[in-house]
Design a protein around this motif. Sequence first.
Motif, PDB file in Angstrom:
ATOM      1  N   GLU A   1     -44.311  -6.410  59.676  1.00 28.49           N
ATOM      2  CA  GLU A   1     -45.309  -7.219  59.222  1.00 28.49           C
ATOM      3  C   GLU A   1     -45.438  -6.748  57.735  1.00 28.49           C
ATOM      4  OE1 GLU A   1     -48.737  -7.376  61.464  1.00 28.49           O
ATOM      5  OE2 GLU A   1     -47.961  -7.278  63.284  1.00 28.49           O
ATOM      6  N   GLU A   2     -45.661  -7.913  56.910  1.00 26.00           N
ATOM      7  CA  GLU A   2     -46.013  -7.837  55.635  1.00 26.00           C
ATOM      8  C   GLU A   2     -47.362  -8.678  55.278  1.00 26.00           C
ATOM      9  OE1 GLU A   2     -43.731  -8.322  51.614  1.00 26.00           O
ATOM     10  OE2 GLU A   2     -42.746  -6.835  52.957  1.00 26.00           O
ATOM     11  N   ALA A   3     -48.236  -8.014  54.631  1.00 25.27           N
ATOM     12  CA  ALA A   3     -49.349  -9.127  54.209  1.00 25.27           C
ATOM     13  C   ALA A   3     -49.734  -9.852  55.523  1.00 25.27           C
ATOM     14  CB  ALA A   3     -48.974  -9.835  53.161  1.00 25.27           C
ATOM     15  N   GLY A   4     -49.853  -9.355  56.684  1.00 27.35           N
ATOM     16  CA  GLY A   4     -50.437  -9.733  57.693  1.00 27.35           C
ATOM     17  C   GLY A   4     -49.707 -10.745  58.501  1.00 27.35           C
ATOM     18  N   VAL A   5     -48.484 -10.922  57.876  1.00 23.50           N
ATOM     19  CA  VAL A   5     -47.580 -11.925  58.511  1.00 23.50           C
ATOM     20  C   VAL A   5     -46.227 -11.334  59.145  1.00 23.50           C
ATOM     21  CG1 VAL A   5     -45.894 -14.016  58.212  1.00 23.50           C
ATOM     22  CG2 VAL A   5     -48.072 -13.651  56.721  1.00 23.50           C
ATOM     23  N   ARG A   6     -45.982 -11.694  60.360  1.00 26.13           N
ATOM     24  CA  ARG A   6     -44.884 -11.113  61.090  1.00 26.13           C
ATOM     25  C   ARG A   6     -43.437 -11.742  60.835  1.00 26.13           C
ATOM     26  NH1 ARG A   6     -45.003  -9.901  67.716  1.00 26.13           N
ATOM     27  NH2 ARG A   6     -47.198  -8.926  67.307  1.00 26.13           N
ATOM     28  N   TYR A   7     -42.489 -10.929  60.605  1.00 21.97           N
ATOM     29  CA  TYR A   7     -41.274 -11.464  60.342  1.00 21.97           C
ATOM     30  C   TYR A   7     -40.245 -10.855  61.394  1.00 21.97           C
ATOM     31  CZ  TYR A   7     -43.125 -12.583  55.685  1.00 21.97           C
ATOM     32  OH  TYR A   7     -44.158 -13.105  54.820  1.00 21.97           O
ATOM     33  N   GLY A   8     -40.008 -11.783  62.165  1.00 22.59           N
ATOM     34  CA  GLY A   8     -38.736 -11.261  63.168  1.00 22.59           C
ATOM     35  C   GLY A   8     -37.287 -11.193  62.573  1.00 22.59           C
ATOM     36  N   HIS A   9     -36.650 -10.666  63.391  1.00 20.14           N
ATOM     37  CA  HIS A   9     -35.396 -10.339  63.216  1.00 20.14           C
ATOM     38  C   HIS A   9     -34.049 -11.517  63.278  1.00 20.14           C
ATOM     39  CE1 HIS A   9     -34.611  -9.531  67.298  1.00 20.14           C
ATOM     40  NE2 HIS A   9     -33.277  -9.518  67.175  1.00 20.14           N
ATOM     41  N   ILE A  10     -34.759 -12.578  63.809  1.00 18.81           N
ATOM     42  CA  ILE A  10     -33.609 -13.576  64.436  1.00 18.81           C
ATOM     43  C   ILE A  10     -33.667 -14.646  63.075  1.00 18.81           C
ATOM     44  CG2 ILE A  10     -32.997 -15.499  65.787  1.00 18.81           C
ATOM     45  CD1 ILE A  10     -33.957 -13.783  67.786  1.00 18.81           C
ATOM     46  N   MET A  11     -32.784 -14.796  62.278  1.00 18.78           N
ATOM     47  CA  MET A  11     -32.719 -15.567  60.960  1.00 18.78           C
ATOM     48  C   MET A  11     -32.184 -16.794  61.058  1.00 18.78           C
ATOM     49  SD  MET A  11     -33.845 -13.651  58.535  1.00 18.78           S
ATOM     50  CE  MET A  11     -34.556 -12.201  58.908  1.00 18.78           C
ATOM     51  N   ASP A  12     -32.898 -17.584  60.291  1.00 17.37           N
ATOM     52  CA  ASP A  12     -32.070 -19.172  60.395  1.00 17.37           C
ATOM     53  C   ASP A  12     -31.185 -19.205  59.251  1.00 17.37           C
ATOM     54  OD1 ASP A  12     -31.660 -21.941  60.050  1.00 17.37           O
ATOM     55  OD2 ASP A  12     -33.701 -22.444  60.173  1.00 17.37           O
ATOM     56  N   PRO A  13     -29.867 -19.448  59.547  1.00  9.19           N
ATOM     57  CA  PRO A  13     -28.802 -19.583  58.514  1.00  9.19           C
ATOM     58  C   PRO A  13     -29.002 -20.624  57.615  1.00  9.19           C
ATOM     59  CG  PRO A  13     -27.841 -19.454  60.674  1.00  9.19           C
ATOM     60  CD  PRO A  13     -29.406 -19.780  60.929  1.00  9.19           C
ATOM     61  N   GLU A  14     -29.873 -21.421  57.703  1.00  7.51           N
ATOM     62  CA  GLU A  14     -30.238 -22.419  56.681  1.00  7.51           C
ATOM     63  C   GLU A  14     -30.985 -22.344  55.750  1.00  7.51           C
ATOM     64  OE1 GLU A  14     -29.727 -27.055  56.986  1.00  7.51           O
ATOM     65  OE2 GLU A  14     -29.167 -25.634  58.254  1.00  7.51           O
ATOM     66  N   THR A  15     -32.255 -21.499  56.296  1.00  8.28           N
ATOM     67  CA  THR A  15     -33.195 -20.940  54.990  1.00  8.28           C
ATOM     68  C   THR A  15     -33.174 -19.646  54.752  1.00  8.28           C
ATOM     69  OG1 THR A  15     -34.720 -20.239  56.518  1.00  8.28           O
ATOM     70  CG2 THR A  15     -34.650 -22.582  56.234  1.00  8.28           C
ATOM     71  N   GLY A  16     -32.563 -18.937  55.557  1.00  2.00           N
ATOM     72  CA  GLY A  16     -32.273 -17.414  55.092  1.00  2.00           C
ATOM     73  C   GLY A  16     -33.510 -16.738  55.443  1.00  2.00           C
ATOM     74  N   ARG A  17     -34.244 -17.210  56.149  1.00  4.64           N
ATOM     75  CA  ARG A  17     -35.478 -16.728  56.702  1.00  4.64           C
ATOM     76  C   ARG A  17     -35.726 -16.616  58.289  1.00  4.64           C
ATOM     77  NH1 ARG A  17     -38.857 -17.179  51.700  1.00  4.64           N
ATOM     78  NH2 ARG A  17     -37.443 -18.426  50.229  1.00  4.64           N
ATOM     79  N   PRO A  18     -36.724 -15.835  58.759  1.00  2.00           N
ATOM     80  CA  PRO A  18     -37.036 -15.811  60.241  1.00  2.00           C
ATOM     81  C   PRO A  18     -37.186 -17.214  60.698  1.00  2.00           C
ATOM     82  CG  PRO A  18     -38.055 -13.771  58.999  1.00  2.00           C
ATOM     83  CD  PRO A  18     -37.563 -14.817  58.077  1.00  2.00           C
TER      84      PRO A  18
END
Lengths: 376, 163, 174
Positions: free
Chosen positions: A284-301
């Motif tokens: 969690e960073e700044a109250g947002v949860r970031y999971g480990h499953i990535m989207d290969p299109e965006t490079g983000r969770p």
Amino acid sequence: MNWKKNWMMTMTSVTWTRKRHSHNELLVKPVLSISHRRGRAFAVSCILAFTMLCGLVSGCRPKTEKETRTILALDTYVTITAEGRDAIKAVADASSYIMEMEEKFSRKKKESEISKLNASSESAPVELSPETYAVLETAILYSEKTQGLFDPTIAPVMDLWGFGTDPHVPEGKEIEKTLEQVDYRKVHLISGNRAYVDEGTQVDLGGAAKGAIAAELMKRVRGYSVTKVILDLGGNVCAWSKSGTLNIGIVSPSEPSDLCCIYTLSKDREMSVITSGAYERYFEEAGVRYGHIMDPETGRPVKTDILSATVIGQDGTVGDILSTVLFAYGSERARDFAIAEGIDCILCVDNGTLWVSSSLKGKVDAQKGWTIEYFG
Amino acid sequence: MRRKDGQSNTSASAGARGGKTRPDRDLPARRFRFLPGDAVVIGAVAVVCVILLLVTWIYGKSVENRGRVVRITQDGNVILERNMADFSEPTEYRITSDSGEMVILLSSDKVYVKDSSCPDKICMHVGELKKSGDGAVCLPNRVVVQIVSSGTEEDQEVDVVAK
Amino acid sequence: MRGSRTAYDIAKTAMLLALALVLSILEAWLLPRGILPIPGFKLGLANIAILVTLYSVGRKEALMVALLRSLLLLAFGGNIVGCIFSLMGGLAAWGTMCLLSDMKKVSIFGVSIGGAASHGVGQIVAALLVTRTLYVVVYLPYLVLAGSFAGALIAYLTIPVVKALDHIGNEMIQ
């Protein structure tokens, strides 16, 4: 005295008989009565003989063993449980076999097959073992099927986000740059179990390895004389019971110490149950949860309305891949994909509902707070 | 059967002789109608039943809390193994390793990892450990926290849990 | 003449032992072995035979029927655990039935109910020994309760049998 009469009397009347000199009633005066020392000894030895004989007979049943072992392997907690005549041997063998498999799939170990693959090039392809090659092939196949939503080359992005070492949200520019390396088409398979990758490409079969290893392990354990096998590779379940049903619980993504439902596996069917979700591995960073499953299109969770996706099937490798895929798709697309591909799955959707394939009707029991909607 | 003196020695004819129809043996008397003593017997059995039910209920209550044991291992070695009931007051348990620190909260009804220095914090996301079989693992710190049963009967509804 | 037995008595006892065995097998068939999680749990129908023996022949014979029933069941079924359960249940039942039958104010119903209740107690003791856990005590109240009802029924069934045996006995002697 008639010996037959004696025998009968001893067997039925082990009472104290006083020898009577008077003849008031027809008395029992067998020589083998209990008042006689011989009679007593005879009766007692009969009883003892009976008991021992029966004890011998009943002791001759084959013994069933039950053995469980938990080891730290494959970056997680692996529990192997088996029941049956050779349970202890089977579990011991499986435990050492898992270490071998770790060698093959670990990206961190320099000598592993995957590391070698990542260091290969067109002029120097690497030969993989049949099992590893099969997993790689399946991974590429599903990458194609999902138009890249699943991509085994996503590893650099995972490293960028620091999962496993220093999780943080990277800069947009960094993400862009790393994404250039990500493309499943940069992995080339050639005949003879050989493969190579383009420069900079990093393959990580983590998204399929556990399922594959579980299947291999199950095959190995079933080679012994066992009647029940349960494999738990960090939550990745592969189970089989010869003559009884097994209850496999699925964790509730909103409350990981509870279950959202229980799947009942019928007897003599080997099944893998694999769940993907962002409720265990995240930061969690700044109250947002970031999971480990990535989207290969965006490079983000991945952005998805599914809390967790569970795939139930006989192929562990495919199950592992598909659970990640369904999770990434989001509820609507996942449902359509599942129907199109004939996947048996359970999707935990945001509002406390379970979307369950109709082929699983009767086998899934929702727990408190969850309702089931069948589809397909 | 006839005796030397011509008298019959059997029970039936003994009745004719005016003697007892049954010889004086160790037989209990024939009482085939309900008697007041029966009520006493039934009452006694009922009382015993009630007492036993109470006892088992009390025993069940005490076992519920005493049955669970929390076991913490580090590097494969058990560093703590105690009955959860021992922690009537929630207690913080600190573990240090060469990769960091962990804080585990132990109480009589649940155990969870309160804080950990590991990057992924999977051990914390697992949540509260309550039932026998629940566990949390922290790989960087090489710590395993689990609830084991101390041997009393516990019916496991599920054989395994997929996560 | 206390303590002596006629040949008829012995034959009667043998017959009642056979009856006890048949009843045991019957109750095993009636109640499949999975009803309670305790292995070897039995209803206690064979107590009919023990009770009849008690009233028609004598105390010691009744004990013999109880003991030999268990041992012969072992011979037939090979189940040592079940045998121990029968043994303990039967012994406990015999003990209380002897005691109760001597009491003036207690009829055969009281004897049988007391016997069936202690049959349950005997089985739980056996279960304690076999499983070596305290947990089985949980089942005790229910066994005792069920046993009591069975006991009443058994007494009701025993009375005509005893009377009939007397009648047959008298006829035979004549």
